[in-house]
Design a protein around this motif. Sequence first.
Motif, PDB file in Angstrom:
ATOM      1  N   SER A  50     -79.618  27.256  -1.554  1.00 50.96           N
ATOM      2  CA  SER A  50     -79.619  26.854  -2.962  1.00 50.96           C
ATOM      3  C   SER A  50     -81.004  27.026  -3.584  1.00 50.96           C
ATOM      4  CB  SER A  50     -79.165  25.395  -3.097  1.00 50.96           C
ATOM      5  OG  SER A  50     -79.318  24.952  -4.428  1.00 50.96           O
ATOM      6  N   ASP A  51     -81.042  27.519  -4.815  1.00 46.79           N
ATOM      7  CA  ASP A  51     -82.305  27.668  -5.530  1.00 46.79           C
ATOM      8  C   ASP A  51     -82.927  26.320  -5.875  1.00 46.79           C
ATOM      9  OD1 ASP A  51     -82.024  30.409  -5.490  1.00 46.79           O
ATOM     10  OD2 ASP A  51     -81.005  30.506  -7.429  1.00 46.79           O
ATOM     11  N   LYS A  52     -82.123  25.266  -5.855  1.00 49.41           N
ATOM     12  CA  LYS A  52     -82.607  23.933  -6.185  1.00 49.41           C
ATOM     13  C   LYS A  52     -83.296  23.253  -4.995  1.00 49.41           C
ATOM     14  CE  LYS A  52     -78.980  23.150  -9.642  1.00 49.41           C
ATOM     15  NZ  LYS A  52     -77.852  22.260 -10.062  1.00 49.41           N
ATOM     16  N   THR A  53     -83.173  23.847  -3.811  1.00 54.90           N
ATOM     17  CA  THR A  53     -83.770  23.271  -2.602  1.00 54.90           C
ATOM     18  C   THR A  53     -85.171  23.830  -2.399  1.00 54.90           C
ATOM     19  OG1 THR A  53     -81.559  23.174  -1.602  1.00 54.90           O
ATOM     20  CG2 THR A  53     -83.441  22.884  -0.133  1.00 54.90           C
ATOM     21  N   SER A  54     -86.159  22.955  -2.299  1.00 58.30           N
ATOM     22  CA  SER A  54     -87.547  23.388  -2.146  1.00 58.30           C
ATOM     23  C   SER A  54     -87.783  23.958  -0.750  1.00 58.30           C
ATOM     24  CB  SER A  54     -88.501  22.216  -2.379  1.00 58.30           C
ATOM     25  OG  SER A  54     -88.386  21.261  -1.328  1.00 58.30           O
ATOM     26  N   LEU A  55     -88.911  24.643  -0.573  1.00 59.52           N
ATOM     27  CA  LEU A  55     -89.236  25.239   0.724  1.00 59.52           C
ATOM     28  C   LEU A  55     -89.361  24.163   1.798  1.00 59.52           C
ATOM     29  CD1 LEU A  55     -89.977  27.641   2.480  1.00 59.52           C
ATOM     30  CD2 LEU A  55     -92.360  27.392   1.709  1.00 59.52           C
ATOM     31  N   ALA A  56     -90.009  23.036   1.453  1.00 61.16           N
ATOM     32  CA  ALA A  56     -90.162  21.953   2.427  1.00 61.16           C
ATOM     33  C   ALA A  56     -88.798  21.412   2.851  1.00 61.16           C
ATOM     34  CB  ALA A  56     -91.018  20.828   1.840  1.00 61.16           C
ATOM     35  N   GLU A  57     -87.894  21.286   1.884  1.00 61.30           N
ATOM     36  CA  GLU A  57     -86.547  20.793   2.191  1.00 61.30           C
ATOM     37  C   GLU A  57     -85.779  21.798   3.035  1.00 61.30           C
ATOM     38  OE1 GLU A  57     -86.106  18.169  -1.940  1.00 61.30           O
ATOM     39  OE2 GLU A  57     -85.125  20.122  -1.743  1.00 61.30           O
ATOM     40  N   LYS A  58     -85.972  23.100   2.755  1.00 57.39           N
ATOM     41  CA  LYS A  58     -85.302  24.135   3.550  1.00 57.39           C
ATOM     42  C   LYS A  58     -85.783  24.124   4.998  1.00 57.39           C
ATOM     43  CE  LYS A  58     -84.223  27.247  -0.283  1.00 57.39           C
ATOM     44  NZ  LYS A  58     -84.460  28.546  -0.935  1.00 57.39           N
ATOM     45  N   ILE A  59     -87.081  23.910   5.188  1.00 58.23           N
ATOM     46  CA  ILE A  59     -87.620  23.828   6.553  1.00 58.23           C
ATOM     47  C   ILE A  59     -87.017  22.638   7.288  1.00 58.23           C
ATOM     48  CG2 ILE A  59     -89.715  23.369   7.892  1.00 58.23           C
ATOM     49  CD1 ILE A  59     -91.264  24.974   5.783  1.00 58.23           C
ATOM     50  N   ALA A  60     -86.880  21.500   6.587  1.00 58.19           N
ATOM     51  CA  ALA A  60     -86.304  20.302   7.204  1.00 58.19           C
ATOM     52  C   ALA A  60     -84.817  20.467   7.494  1.00 58.19           C
ATOM     53  CB  ALA A  60     -86.537  19.089   6.302  1.00 58.19           C
ATOM     54  N   ILE A  61     -84.117  21.226   6.643  1.00 57.60           N
ATOM     55  CA  ILE A  61     -82.666  21.403   6.793  1.00 57.60           C
ATOM     56  C   ILE A  61     -82.331  22.480   7.826  1.00 57.60           C
ATOM     57  CG2 ILE A  61     -80.574  22.155   5.557  1.00 57.60           C
ATOM     58  CD1 ILE A  61     -81.775  20.833   3.047  1.00 57.60           C
ATOM     59  N   SER A  62     -83.255  23.395   8.092  1.00 49.76           N
ATOM     60  CA  SER A  62     -82.984  24.511   8.998  1.00 49.76           C
ATOM     61  C   SER A  62     -82.504  24.081  10.389  1.00 49.76           C
ATOM     62  CB  SER A  62     -84.228  25.399   9.127  1.00 49.76           C
ATOM     63  OG  SER A  62     -84.504  26.046   7.914  1.00 49.76           O
ATOM     64  N   PRO A  63     -83.146  23.093  11.033  1.00 54.73           N
ATOM     65  CA  PRO A  63     -82.627  22.654  12.329  1.00 54.73           C
ATOM     66  C   PRO A  63     -81.201  22.097  12.236  1.00 54.73           C
ATOM     67  CG  PRO A  63     -84.859  21.855  12.008  1.00 54.73           C
ATOM     68  CD  PRO A  63     -84.402  22.408  10.692  1.00 54.73           C
ATOM     69  N   ILE A  64     -80.865  21.485  11.085  1.00 56.88           N
ATOM     70  CA  ILE A  64     -79.511  20.971  10.887  1.00 56.88           C
ATOM     71  C   ILE A  64     -78.520  22.127  10.836  1.00 56.88           C
ATOM     72  CG2 ILE A  64     -78.004  19.670   9.323  1.00 56.88           C
ATOM     73  CD1 ILE A  64     -80.544  18.211   8.337  1.00 56.88           C
TER      74      ILE A  64
END
Length: 218
Positions: free
Chosen positions: A32-46
């Motif tokens: 999602s374009d609304k998800t920041s890079l920091a949030e994407k890094i945190a979500i990646s393991p999920i």
Amino acid sequence: MTIFLRIFVFAIVYLCFLSAQTKHPADTVLVSDKTSLAEKIAISPIALWQRISYSTPMLSCQFYPSCSNYAAQSISEKGVITGSIMAAERIVRCNPAAYHYHLRDNLITLPHEETFHSDGRLINQVNASLPVQQNGKSPKLAAVFSTLIPGSGRIYAGRNWDGIFGFLTFFLSAELAYDHLNKGHEIRGGLFLISSLVFYGGEILGAYRAAQATPQGD
């Protein structure tokens, strides 16, 4: 952060983007374009975890949305820190006593279709409102107890098993952090330290919510 760790984090995010598909719900948040890079890094393991759990029936979650989806949504909507704490609080609640507590805390005030998903899982949305506090227990005092001794606030609020699992989860991650840092394993020790702090925050939040949600008589 060493160059190797930076490459590792980048590789996780990049691989998740390459393999994103609709059957893994966390991918929707990840791209999602609304998800920041920091949030994407945190979500990646999920997202990586869902590639295992969604193909293994034994790893099916008893909640709806699943703990992994709940974590991805929490991080996306609330930010990395608050979202991670919310996810940790939910993970602790996903224990063998979850069904009992879910019935006790929700079925009195909510109809069956808002308590159970069509597949039988326990409905617990990220932005779900809690029942009005009605048991005489103070949410603030419960939070203070878990600030002093993680898990004790949940026990005070009547969620004994949640408190036990919360304490053990925090203690284990803190012990692993201490052990690895003591041996000079800074990266692993740092990751476990972050994990223990997140679960510590989850215990404070969980204690507050437990005291607010537990019905009269428990």
